[in-house]
Design a protein around this motif. Sequence first.
Motif, PDB file in Angstrom:
ATOM      1  N   ARG A 118      -8.670   1.480   4.420  1.00 51.69           N
ATOM      2  CA  ARG A 118      -9.486   1.283   3.224  1.00 51.69           C
ATOM      3  C   ARG A 118      -8.847   0.274   2.262  1.00 51.69           C
ATOM      4  NH1 ARG A 118      -8.981   6.093   1.420  1.00 51.69           N
ATOM      5  NH2 ARG A 118      -7.278   5.589  -0.004  1.00 51.69           N
ATOM      6  N   GLU A 119      -7.562   0.480   1.972  1.00 46.77           N
ATOM      7  CA  GLU A 119      -6.895  -0.393   1.001  1.00 46.77           C
ATOM      8  C   GLU A 119      -6.659  -1.792   1.559  1.00 46.77           C
ATOM      9  OE1 GLU A 119      -6.662   0.493  -2.030  1.00 46.77           O
ATOM     10  OE2 GLU A 119      -7.357   2.530  -1.588  1.00 46.77           O
ATOM     11  N   GLY A 127      -6.462   5.762   4.855  1.00 49.03           N
ATOM     12  CA  GLY A 127      -6.112   5.162   3.573  1.00 49.03           C
ATOM     13  C   GLY A 127      -5.627   3.736   3.728  1.00 49.03           C
ATOM     14  N   GLY A 128      -4.826   3.474   4.753  1.00 46.99           N
ATOM     15  CA  GLY A 128      -4.340   2.122   5.000  1.00 46.99           C
ATOM     16  C   GLY A 128      -5.471   1.166   5.322  1.00 46.99           C
ATOM     17  N   THR A 183      -0.061   4.208   7.659  1.00 46.29           N
ATOM     18  CA  THR A 183      -0.758   3.260   6.787  1.00 46.29           C
ATOM     19  C   THR A 183      -0.827   1.894   7.448  1.00 46.29           C
ATOM     20  OG1 THR A 183      -0.060   4.443   4.796  1.00 46.29           O
ATOM     21  CG2 THR A 183      -0.734   2.159   4.518  1.00 46.29           C
ATOM     22  N   ILE A 214       0.878  -1.173   0.000  1.00 50.34           N
ATOM     23  CA  ILE A 214       0.000   0.000   0.000  1.00 50.34           C
ATOM     24  C   ILE A 214       0.913   1.219   0.000  1.00 50.34           C
ATOM     25  CG2 ILE A 214      -1.852   1.259   1.144  1.00 50.34           C
ATOM     26  CD1 ILE A 214      -2.638  -1.347   2.543  1.00 50.34           C
ATOM     27  N   ARG A 252      -1.511  -1.316  -4.288  1.00 47.67           N
ATOM     28  CA  ARG A 252      -2.574  -0.354  -3.999  1.00 47.67           C
ATOM     29  C   ARG A 252      -1.999   1.035  -3.727  1.00 47.67           C
ATOM     30  NH1 ARG A 252      -7.990  -2.594  -4.271  1.00 47.67           N
ATOM     31  NH2 ARG A 252      -7.554  -4.798  -4.672  1.00 47.67           N
ATOM     32  N   GLY A 306      -2.387   4.450  -1.650  1.00 42.54           N
ATOM     33  CA  GLY A 306      -2.976   5.072  -0.471  1.00 42.54           C
ATOM     34  C   GLY A 306      -2.592   6.533  -0.382  1.00 42.54           C
TER      35      GLY A 306
END
Length: 341
Positions: free
Chosen positions: A233-234, A230-231, A255, A189, A222, A224
């Motif tokens: 979500r991904e 963001g971490g 993340t 990520i 991914r 981020g």
Amino acid sequence: MGRYSWPVAQRVTIAEIAEQAGVSVPTVSKVLNGRADVAEETRARVERLIREHGYRRRASGTPASPMIDLVFSQLGGEWAIELIRGVEEVARAEGVEVVLSECGGAWRPRQEWIESVLNRRPLGAILVFSDLDADQRAQLEARRIPFVVVDPVGDVGPDVPAIGSANWNGGRLATQHLTALGHTRIAVIGGPDDVLCSRQRVDGYTDALRSSGLTVDPALVRTGDFSVTGGHREALALLRLPDPPTAIFAASDLTALGVYQAARELTLEIPRDLSVVGYDDLPVAQHVGPTLTTVHQPLHHMAELATRLVLDLSRGATPTALRLDLAVSLQVRQSTTKHKG
């Protein structure tokens, strides 16, 4: 308006600069004071003449203020605090004050900041995760206000003073650690695609996989934003894949915290079900459970070097190197283990 001093061999007036540039005296004055209401082409022409004539501005004959401008794209979090501490430690020893600014998440400071800097006339500026465009650089250079970029967003070029770290090698170290533990489904990520250090860390990840004879699966790569959100979500998207990864390299510790959160929600245990490696080695890496294996980036030392460099430049010293990328190292803790698959 302050007094303007030119070298004796090339002493000219503002009126003469205006005549050579084909503009009015008030327009030259606006450029000198960093006003935004000047056409870019006009500003560039006037700035070029200012540099050619060796212009230096002195407000009422006083020297530059004993302060440094420290500019972040966005303030907040332990990452920024580590850098602030490094800058303040050197500045305090030198009797210099630090002025903090942020760009509201943008990669470049607003013109209002440039105008403020030209009015304050600090010894120099340090920009963290925030670059200058050509026009902004010209305005600072014309006033002899040096600047140093820490962790450049883009490729700033060899003529721009910059302090960074070995991001490519950091990404490679993190991924090699996971392949050595037997993981073959390793995800990454990264940060934003337009940020240089993110691209370098992901490139290091890619190289380590290929060097180990593993195929790079695009589904495991991914994008981020270096944040917990963001971490999270991904990581959720990765862990819900039909063939999920057994290990994730997160391109920042924040993340990685998001990855921890996603794993808890999916009742996965770290490192039994999922190995995680972060990047930065912030203090929080040792305070989470399990403690986070991460790439140590010498943030404090980077900030110290940037501060010493900008102060040297303000004193007219010629540095041995304008670009420094410091070494990184892997800190192995409890968030990674051998793959049992």
